[in-house]
Design an enzyme around this catalytic site. Structure first.
Site, PDB file in Angstrom:
ATOM      1  N   ASP A  16      43.576  61.628  21.057  1.00 43.34           N
ATOM      2  CA  ASP A  16      42.813  61.514  19.810  1.00 43.34           C
ATOM      3  C   ASP A  16      43.572  62.289  18.732  1.00 43.34           C
ATOM      4  O   ASP A  16      43.799  63.495  18.868  1.00 43.34           O
ATOM      5  CB  ASP A  16      41.436  62.131  20.055  1.00 43.34           C
ATOM      6  CG  ASP A  16      40.527  62.067  18.840  1.00 43.34           C
ATOM      7  OD1 ASP A  16      41.007  61.778  17.715  1.00 43.34           O
ATOM      8  OD2 ASP A  16      39.329  62.331  19.020  1.00 43.34           O
ATOM      9  N   ASN A  30      42.954  52.182   4.064  1.00 44.04           N
ATOM     10  CA  ASN A  30      43.032  50.899   3.333  1.00 44.04           C
ATOM     11  C   ASN A  30      43.381  51.204   1.875  1.00 44.04           C
ATOM     12  O   ASN A  30      43.321  52.363   1.450  1.00 44.04           O
ATOM     13  CB  ASN A  30      41.721  50.117   3.450  1.00 44.04           C
ATOM     14  CG  ASN A  30      40.520  50.960   3.078  1.00 44.04           C
ATOM     15  OD1 ASN A  30      40.371  51.395   1.947  1.00 44.04           O
ATOM     16  ND2 ASN A  30      39.664  51.236   4.057  1.00 44.04           N
ATOM     17  N   GLY A  38      37.726  52.667  13.030  1.00 44.03           N
ATOM     18  CA  GLY A  38      38.949  53.039  13.740  1.00 44.03           C
ATOM     19  C   GLY A  38      39.340  54.489  13.513  1.00 44.03           C
ATOM     20  O   GLY A  38      38.504  55.389  13.442  1.00 44.03           O
ATOM     21  N   ASP A  40      40.618  55.841  10.896  1.00 41.47           N
ATOM     22  CA  ASP A  40      40.166  56.293   9.572  1.00 41.47           C
ATOM     23  C   ASP A  40      38.763  56.912   9.671  1.00 41.47           C
ATOM     24  O   ASP A  40      38.517  58.038   9.193  1.00 41.47           O
ATOM     25  CB  ASP A  40      40.159  55.073   8.628  1.00 41.47           C
ATOM     26  CG  ASP A  40      40.068  55.427   7.163  1.00 41.47           C
ATOM     27  OD1 ASP A  40      40.037  56.630   6.832  1.00 41.47           O
ATOM     28  OD2 ASP A  40      40.018  54.498   6.336  1.00 41.47           O
ATOM     29  N   THR A 126      47.704  48.623  14.011  1.00 43.33           N
ATOM     30  CA  THR A 126      47.573  47.907  15.290  1.00 43.33           C
ATOM     31  C   THR A 126      46.129  47.683  15.744  1.00 43.33           C
ATOM     32  O   THR A 126      45.895  47.136  16.810  1.00 43.33           O
ATOM     33  CB  THR A 126      48.310  48.655  16.427  1.00 43.33           C
ATOM     34  OG1 THR A 126      47.677  49.928  16.630  1.00 43.33           O
ATOM     35  CG2 THR A 126      49.780  48.844  16.102  1.00 43.33           C
ATOM     36  N   VAL A 128      42.343  47.043  13.481  1.00 41.94           N
ATOM     37  CA  VAL A 128      41.714  46.039  12.610  1.00 41.94           C
ATOM     38  C   VAL A 128      42.762  45.172  11.913  1.00 41.94           C
ATOM     39  O   VAL A 128      42.548  43.970  11.720  1.00 41.94           O
ATOM     40  CB  VAL A 128      40.853  46.747  11.530  1.00 41.94           C
ATOM     41  CG1 VAL A 128      40.275  45.754  10.535  1.00 41.94           C
ATOM     42  CG2 VAL A 128      39.743  47.541  12.184  1.00 41.94           C
TER      43      VAL A 128
HETATM   44  N1  AR6 Z   1      43.230  58.703  17.495  1.00 45.20           N
HETATM   45  C1  AR6 Z   1      44.378  57.967  17.572  1.00 45.20           C
HETATM   46  N2  AR6 Z   1      44.389  56.614  17.448  1.00 45.20           N
HETATM   47  C2  AR6 Z   1      43.203  55.995  17.253  1.00 45.20           C
HETATM   48  C3  AR6 Z   1      41.969  56.702  17.165  1.00 45.20           C
HETATM   49  C4  AR6 Z   1      42.029  58.117  17.296  1.00 45.20           C
HETATM   50  N3  AR6 Z   1      40.914  58.872  17.210  1.00 45.20           N
HETATM   51  N4  AR6 Z   1      40.983  55.789  16.955  1.00 45.20           N
HETATM   52  C5  AR6 Z   1      41.567  54.581  16.930  1.00 45.20           C
HETATM   53  N5  AR6 Z   1      42.893  54.696  17.120  1.00 45.20           N
HETATM   54  P1  AR6 Z   1      42.777  51.046  13.079  1.00 45.20           P
HETATM   55  P2  AR6 Z   1      44.536  49.659  11.167  1.00 45.20           P
HETATM   56  C6  AR6 Z   1      43.940  53.655  17.155  1.00 45.20           C
HETATM   57  O1  AR6 Z   1      41.899  49.849  13.196  1.00 45.20           O
HETATM   58  O2  AR6 Z   1      44.795  48.565  12.146  1.00 45.20           O
HETATM   59  C7  AR6 Z   1      40.054  50.997   8.992  1.00 45.20           C
HETATM   60  O3  AR6 Z   1      38.766  50.527   8.825  1.00 45.20           O
HETATM   61  C8  AR6 Z   1      43.536  52.244  17.485  1.00 45.20           C
HETATM   62  O4  AR6 Z   1      43.452  52.060  18.891  1.00 45.20           O
HETATM   63  O5  AR6 Z   1      42.129  52.371  12.977  1.00 45.20           O
HETATM   64  O6  AR6 Z   1      45.686  50.249  10.424  1.00 45.20           O
HETATM   65  C9  AR6 Z   1      40.734  51.388   7.690  1.00 45.20           C
HETATM   66  O7  AR6 Z   1      39.817  51.849   6.733  1.00 45.20           O
HETATM   67  C10 AR6 Z   1      44.696  51.431  16.892  1.00 45.20           C
HETATM   68  O8  AR6 Z   1      45.751  51.293  17.833  1.00 45.20           O
HETATM   69  O9  AR6 Z   1      43.772  50.914  11.796  1.00 45.20           O
HETATM   70  C11 AR6 Z   1      41.379  50.108   7.256  1.00 45.20           C
HETATM   71  O10 AR6 Z   1      40.484  49.274   6.542  1.00 45.20           O
HETATM   72  C12 AR6 Z   1      45.193  52.307  15.747  1.00 45.20           C
HETATM   73  O11 AR6 Z   1      44.490  53.542  15.842  1.00 45.20           O
HETATM   74  C13 AR6 Z   1      41.754  49.460   8.561  1.00 45.20           C
HETATM   75  O12 AR6 Z   1      40.857  49.961   9.534  1.00 45.20           O
HETATM   76  C14 AR6 Z   1      44.986  51.728  14.365  1.00 45.20           C
HETATM   77  O13 AR6 Z   1      43.759  51.025  14.330  1.00 45.20           O
HETATM   78  C15 AR6 Z   1      43.142  49.823   8.989  1.00 45.20           C
HETATM   79  O14 AR6 Z   1      43.488  49.087  10.128  1.00 45.20           O
END
Ligand code: AR6
Length: 179
Positions: A16, A30, A38, A40, A126, A128
């Site tokens: 994490d 975003n 996610g 964020d 990777t 959303v």
């Molecule tokens: N620690 C490390 N990695 C994580 C954690 C964590 N606590 N939680 C999730 N992941 P995403 P994106 C991983 O969707 O694709 C948001 O709503 C997860 O498994 O968080 O860049 C923003 O506001 C994945 O591999 O980000 C944007 O609108 C990775 O983090 C949008 O999502 C990225 O997944 C950004 O989408």
């Protein structure tokens, strides 16, 4: 998994990102810096409301895709959060790779500007945003390695992969890179 690049460490861990004891963590945000799910959501929850107050105040126009902005880190142990905006995956022909590389490069430039020793990254785009994990691993590890070869800092760059599958994908690419 840990390798050295020049005098620096490049490390992969599963876990994490909010729990990392590093100088800065990157947030996969975003363009409006509006918060979300996610990683964020996890970072904003762990850091507390000051994070959103600061992004709204300092960056009312948000942040373009492929770039990054810095804030303090609220209740996190890190000193800074680098909010960077990855590309939405559209099949690979819309400049996604260069934009994703730009995210990592921009955050590392912020780390150097702030004279930081250590930065942790999630696998930007990777979740959303749908960037295929293997391609994301190749682009992001290559960009970080190139940066460390050129700048020889920060001392530690850690990728924090949330799932076992994502960790495996990054580990395979890193193994290939050093073999
Ligand atoms: N620690 C490390 N990695 C994580 C954690 C964590 N606590 N939680 C999730 N992941 P995403 P994106 C991983 O969707 O694709 C948001 O709503 C997860 O498994 O968080 O860049 C923003 O506001 C994945 O591999 O980000 C944007 O609108 C990775 O983090 C949008 O999502 C990225 O997944 C950004 O989408």
């Amino acid at each position: 998994m840990l390798i050295t690049v020049e005098d620096c460490w490049l490390q992969l861990v599963q876990g994490d990102i909010t729990l990392q004891e590093v100088d800065a963590i990157a947030n996969a945000a975003n363009e409006r810096l509006a918060g979300g799910g996610g990683v964020d959501g996890a970072i904003h929850r762990a850091a507390g409301p000051t994070l959103m107050e600061e992004t709204s105040r300092e960056y009312p126009d948000g942040c373009p895709t492929g770039e990054a902005v810095a804030t303090s880190a609220g209740s996190l142990t890190a000193q800074f959060v680098f909010h960077t905006v990855g590309p939405v995956w559209r099949g690979g022909g819309a400049g996604e790779e260069q934009l994703l590389r730009g995210c990592y490069r921009s955050c590392l430039e912020l780390a150097v500007d702030h004279e930081l020793q250590s930065v942790a990254f999630p696998a930007i785009s990777t979740g959303v945003f749908g960037y295929p994990i293997d391609l994301a691993a190749e682009a992001s590890l290559d960009e970080v390695r190139q940066f460390l070869e050129t700048h020889r800092r920060p001392s530690l760059v850690r990728f924090v992969l949330w799932s076992e599958g994502n960790f495996g994908a990054y580990a395979r690419v890193l193994e290939e890179m050093v073999s």
